[in-house]
Motif scaffolding. Structure first.
Motif, PDB file in Angstrom:
ATOM      1  N   ASN A  97       0.804  -1.223   0.000  1.00 37.48           N
ATOM      2  CA  ASN A  97       0.000   0.000   0.000  1.00 37.48           C
ATOM      3  C   ASN A  97       0.842   1.280   0.000  1.00 37.48           C
ATOM      4  OD1 ASN A  97      -2.446  -1.428  -0.045  1.00 37.48           O
ATOM      5  ND2 ASN A  97      -2.421  -1.627   2.197  1.00 37.48           N
TER       6      ASN A  97
ATOM      7  N   VAL B 153       2.804   4.246  -1.670  1.00 37.58           N
ATOM      8  CA  VAL B 153       2.675   4.926  -2.951  1.00 37.58           C
ATOM      9  C   VAL B 153       4.013   5.593  -3.262  1.00 37.58           C
ATOM     10  CG1 VAL B 153       1.475   6.714  -4.255  1.00 37.58           C
ATOM     11  CG2 VAL B 153       0.207   5.274  -2.654  1.00 37.58           C
TER      12      VAL B 153
ATOM     13  N   GLU C  27       6.956   7.119  -6.453  1.00 30.70           N
ATOM     14  CA  GLU C  27       7.239   7.535  -7.829  1.00 30.70           C
ATOM     15  C   GLU C  27       8.261   6.575  -8.423  1.00 30.70           C
ATOM     16  OE1 GLU C  27       8.274  11.501  -8.726  1.00 30.70           O
ATOM     17  OE2 GLU C  27       6.607  12.389  -7.589  1.00 30.70           O
TER      18      GLU C  27
ATOM     19  N   GLU D 113       3.294   7.273 -10.776  1.00 26.78           N
ATOM     20  CA  GLU D 113       3.027   7.086  -9.350  1.00 26.78           C
ATOM     21  C   GLU D 113       2.323   5.740  -9.238  1.00 26.78           C
ATOM     22  OE1 GLU D 113      -0.162   9.285  -6.946  1.00 26.78           O
ATOM     23  OE2 GLU D 113       1.665  10.479  -6.633  1.00 26.78           O
ATOM     24  N   CYS D 114       2.870   4.843  -8.438  1.00 24.01           N
ATOM     25  CA  CYS D 114       2.270   3.521  -8.336  1.00 24.01           C
ATOM     26  C   CYS D 114       2.078   3.123  -6.877  1.00 24.01           C
ATOM     27  CB  CYS D 114       3.082   2.470  -9.083  1.00 24.01           C
ATOM     28  SG  CYS D 114       4.602   1.961  -8.298  1.00 24.01           S
ATOM     29  N   LYS D 115       1.105   2.246  -6.684  1.00 23.14           N
ATOM     30  CA  LYS D 115       0.800   1.721  -5.355  1.00 23.14           C
ATOM     31  C   LYS D 115       1.313   0.297  -5.273  1.00 23.14           C
ATOM     32  CE  LYS D 115      -3.062   1.182  -2.107  1.00 23.14           C
ATOM     33  NZ  LYS D 115      -4.520   1.425  -1.923  1.00 23.14           N
TER      34      LYS D 115
ATOM     35  N   ARG E 111       0.688  -1.136  -8.821  1.00 20.02           N
ATOM     36  CA  ARG E 111      -0.450  -0.798  -9.679  1.00 20.02           C
ATOM     37  C   ARG E 111      -0.327   0.663 -10.082  1.00 20.02           C
ATOM     38  NH1 ARG E 111      -5.071  -1.749  -6.395  1.00 20.02           N
ATOM     39  NH2 ARG E 111      -4.977   0.437  -5.730  1.00 20.02           N
ATOM     40  N   LEU E 112      -0.511   0.920 -11.355  1.00 23.44           N
ATOM     41  CA  LEU E 112      -0.422   2.289 -11.866  1.00 23.44           C
ATOM     42  C   LEU E 112      -1.536   3.139 -11.258  1.00 23.44           C
ATOM     43  CD1 LEU E 112       0.738   4.386 -13.853  1.00 23.44           C
ATOM     44  CD2 LEU E 112      -0.815   3.444 -15.591  1.00 23.44           C
ATOM     45  N   GLU E 113      -1.141   4.195 -10.525  1.00 27.66           N
ATOM     46  CA  GLU E 113      -2.113   5.103  -9.934  1.00 27.66           C
ATOM     47  C   GLU E 113      -2.232   6.393 -10.750  1.00 27.66           C
ATOM     48  OE1 GLU E 113      -3.807   4.672  -6.427  1.00 27.66           O
ATOM     49  OE2 GLU E 113      -3.606   2.826  -7.605  1.00 27.66           O
ATOM     50  N   ARG E 114      -1.092   6.908 -11.203  1.00 27.37           N
ATOM     51  CA  ARG E 114      -1.109   8.173 -11.924  1.00 27.37           C
ATOM     52  C   ARG E 114       0.085   8.235 -12.862  1.00 27.37           C
ATOM     53  NH1 ARG E 114      -0.268  13.924 -10.246  1.00 27.37           N
ATOM     54  NH2 ARG E 114       0.691  13.123  -8.335  1.00 27.37           N
TER      55      ARG E 114
END
Length: 449
Positions: A5, A7, A9, A42-44, A56-59
């Motif tokens: 969980n 987050v 870069e 930005e990934c989680k 997981r790709l967040e942004r």
């Protein structure tokens, strides 16, 4: 140490053979689907292992120059076209690199691959589709299994399939819905209709429609035939395949003809090929022709050779070379495929072909005992590659050339390295893109004694 969980870069610097982007965060490799080399994201973190993580790709912070907008509304849920967010040029580079890396790292070869071969056709190229059929909230659902799951993602308009398939799947879905025919449920193993299976012969246009059933008969089948005939498509075969086993294997052993012929006919490299429901056949007709032409070039036939075609399927590879050899011997473990191969040889007037129903290692040993020493061996194994017994038998028979066709660069590199130990030198590797927009890549390797 990264935690689930978290987050972060990340700069994506590479792609895996599964199509995941890879970046490093404080020395830890992080794998993220739906990313491209050159992305800053930005990934989680969703899963943590001691030496790597999955994110997981967040942004998307800075997009790669290779990134394009995916053109399939269900692409991310389906997962079949794992590279649809890349330009096709970038996809080809990644596939070439995948083959090169396999032969470098796994095989220990320093030989540079030939340029990747592609038809350039990225949509509508598949001549075969398997659609799982399920029921959800009282509605019939036809689509594809999501990646690594058995959840069906509804999708009749898959861009990889020819447009006729969408129309046929829609007619079948409406028929099942209106006639209230029960769809299969994997949990209870009840329900009747498991899969819709479509094939198209691209050279002739002929189409086969097959329903895979958890039973023997399809209620109101006459009404389905009427609807299919009303479509005015070149449907030449409508059949039922019986599969009552609780298994992930799609087809059962028995196929019953509802209407038309038991096969459709295609042309591949000038050879007429009969395709039954169970026949193995390359799914990209035009790219397969290029691949087989390359295999024939590597074989360097003069007309005097004995050619051994291991894992021959319906005989297509060997039959495209049969007129350039003294004798063709094909080997395949699937009885229906061997029968198809014999028919294909007969219908093409090829009299110098012999087909054996056996596993590759067993047949190779039998041919050894008969004193048959092939001049050229062609192998087209499954993804797991060649068994050690097969490679050892090839070495003992001593062909001067081995042409390896592979759908898995990793096992191809491993097997070529083993053949090197057995006295063969790798001369050439050529990648082929038979499955554009997916992560799969094939290759042809030439080894000489």
């Amino acid at each position: 140490m990264l935690q689930k969980n978290s987050v972060i870069e990340l700069a994506v610097t590479a792609l895996t053979s599964e199509g995941n982007g890879v970046g490093r965060y404080e020395g830890m490799a992080v794998f993220v689907p739906d990313t491209a080399i050159g992305d800053r994201i930005e990934c989680k973190i969703v899963k943590v292992h001691p030496r790597f993580c999955y994110g997981r790709l967040e942004r998307l912070l800075v997009p790669s120059k290779d990134r394009i907008e995916p053109d399939c509304p269900v692409g991310r849920r389906c997962g079949g076209c794992a590279l649809r967010h890349l330009s096709y040029g970038a996809e080809k580079e990644a596939k070439w690199q995948q083959v090169q890396d396999a032969f470098d790292r796994i095989g220990g070869f320093s030989l540079e691959c030939q340029p990747l071969v592609s038809t350039g056709m990225v949509d509508g190229y598949r001549n075969k589709a398997l659609y799982p059929v399920r029921e959800r909230d009282g509605q019939v659902i036809i689509g594809f299994f999501a990646r690594r799951s058995h959840e069906v993602v509804e999708n009749l308009a898959c861009r990889l399939q020819p447009p006729e398939f969408e129309r046929i799947a829609g007619v079948v879905r409406d028929f099942l819905q209106e006639e209230r025919i029960p769809c299969y449920d994997e949990g209870s193993c009840k329900g009747l209709v498991r899969q819709l299976y479509l094939r198209k012969a691209f050279a002739t246009g002929e189409i086969m429609v097959c329903l895979v059933l958890n039973g023997e008969t399809l209620p109101q089948s006459g009404r389905l035939l009427e609807r299919l005939r009303d479509m005015r498509l070149p449907i030449r075969s409508v059949c039922l395949n019986v599969n009552r086993r609780s298994t992930n294997v799609v087809l059962g052993e028995r196929t019953k003809i509802l209407w038309g012929r038991p096969v459709i006919t295609d042309l591949l490299c000038g050879v007429r090929v009969n395709l039954s429901a169970q026949s193995f056949y390359q799914v990209n007709h035009d790219a397969a022709e290029l691949l087989y032409q390359k295999a024939r070039q590597c074989a360097a036939l003069t007309g005097n050779e004995v050619l051994l075609d291991l894992y021959c399927g319906t005989g297509t590879i060997g039959l495209t070379m049969a007129r350039q050899v003294r004798q063709l011997i094909g080997v395949e473990i699937v009885p229906a495929a061997i029968e198809d191969a014999k028919v294909n040889a007969r219908e093409n007037g090829i009299e110098n072909a012999r087909f054996l129903c056996d596993d590759a290692s067993g047949a190779a040993q039998k041919l050894e005992k008969e004193g048959i020493r092939p001049d050229v061996v062609v192998v087209d194994p499954p993804r797991k590659g060649c068994d050690e017994q097969v490679l050892a038998a090839i070495s003992r028979m001593g062909p001067r050339r081995v042409v390896m066709i592979s759908c898995n660069p990793a096992t191809a590199a491993r097997d070529c390295a083993r053949l090197r130990e057995l006295g063969y030198a790798l001369q050439e590797i050529t990648p082929f893109d038979l499955f554009p927009r997916t992560t799969h890549v094939e290759c042809v390797a030439l080894l000489t004694k």
